[in-house]
Design a protein around this motif. Sequence first.
Motif, short mmCIF file in Angstrom:
data_model
loop_
_atom_site.label_atom_id
_atom_site.label_comp_id
_atom_site.label_asym_id
_atom_site.label_seq_id
_atom_site.Cartn_x
_atom_site.Cartn_y
_atom_site.Cartn_z
N ASP A 1 0.70 -46.09 -115.73
CA ASP A 1 1.72 -46.45 -114.97
C ASP A 1 1.30 -45.99 -113.44
N HIS A 2 0.38 -45.08 -113.43
CA HIS A 2 -0.29 -44.61 -112.00
C HIS A 2 -1.73 -44.62 -112.32
N VAL A 3 -2.47 -44.78 -111.23
CA VAL A 3 -3.90 -44.85 -111.41
C VAL A 3 -4.21 -44.22 -110.08
N GLY A 4 -5.61 -43.26 -110.29
CA GLY A 4 -6.48 -42.45 -109.27
C GLY A 4 -7.63 -42.84 -109.49
N ILE A 5 -8.54 -43.19 -108.32
CA ILE A 5 -9.77 -43.48 -108.46
C ILE A 5 -10.54 -42.30 -107.85
N LEU A 6 -11.43 -41.74 -108.44
CA LEU A 6 -12.25 -40.61 -108.19
C LEU A 6 -13.70 -40.98 -108.09
N ASP A 7 -14.28 -40.60 -106.84
CA ASP A 7 -15.63 -40.83 -106.35
C ASP A 7 -16.28 -39.81 -105.73
N HIS A 8 -17.42 -39.29 -106.03
CA HIS A 8 -18.10 -38.19 -105.21
C HIS A 8 -17.17 -36.84 -104.93
N GLY A 9 -16.43 -36.64 -106.04
CA GLY A 9 -15.59 -35.51 -105.86
C GLY A 9 -14.16 -35.45 -105.20
N PHE B 1 -10.94 -51.70 -109.27
CA PHE B 1 -12.00 -50.50 -109.26
C PHE B 1 -13.21 -50.73 -108.63
N ILE B 2 -13.75 -52.08 -108.95
CA ILE B 2 -15.14 -52.21 -108.33
C ILE B 2 -14.91 -52.51 -106.86
#
Length: 297
Positions: free
Chosen positions: A195-203, A281-282
Amino acid sequence: MIHVEHAVKRFGGFAALDGASLSVPAGSVYGLVGPNGAGKSTLIRCLTGIYRQDEGTVTIDGQPVWENQALKARTAAIPDDWFYFNQATIRDMCRFYRGFYPAFSMERYEKLKEVFEIDEKRSLRRLSKGMQKQAAFWLTLSCMPDCLILDEPVDGLDPVMRRQVWSLVLGDVAQRGMTVLVSSHNLRELEDVCDHVGILDHGKVLLERSLAQLQDNMVKLQVVFKDGGGVPEGLPVLHTSAVGRIHTLIMRTSAEEAQNLLAAYEPMLVDAVPLTLEEIFIYELGGANYAVKDIVL
């Protein structure tokens, strides 16, 4: 329930976490997604007390995780590479888990025996990867944790067992208010359970929202312009592609606002299509520059 504020974790001169912040509400299922090397496994190791962050705070239920035995007794995790003693059986690991988790339920352990149907006296190292992952869920869910952290949790499971495992996990969320953080590359599956999403990139956590908010803030439209014309300049388009006269536009806005913007060009057809989590995401990670590239040899 889970709060990470400006967490930094360095290995030599490399920052695996570089100011990451996220918040997981109690009783929710939070999907942590990101490309390979984004820092997901490092963040999970900080949340489980394996690593201590160099800067920032990592707390669960308002308490720091590092060296907090009482908190760890309420938190369970299944890493991508699940640990078991080399000669251990499931029953041996059951006794081991009972020593660390005061809430471990033998009643539930016996009930789950009917679900997983694995010989508890068989050596774990002689089981297939999928059966070892089933054993991990059998033992971990018997711990009755308040917080469950999963890294690629259903990798190796067949489709029927995947559905069974998620049914058990979501049942605990609904009935006991368990909080779940799950990291996975299987975005289609996360879309069904989170129900929740977090997008992580380069820390860094680029964004975190409820899944509904993510889908409301980006839209995919199929459009046919007058006289077969191309996409007008000035539209806030992240990505565009075309098949014949039909243009597919990705726009960072609501469907209603996008249709209002397009109305000025009097298109012959405008059809809003739901975006998948994979598409979100993309394009959140850089639009067309992150999409699959065609290489001509």
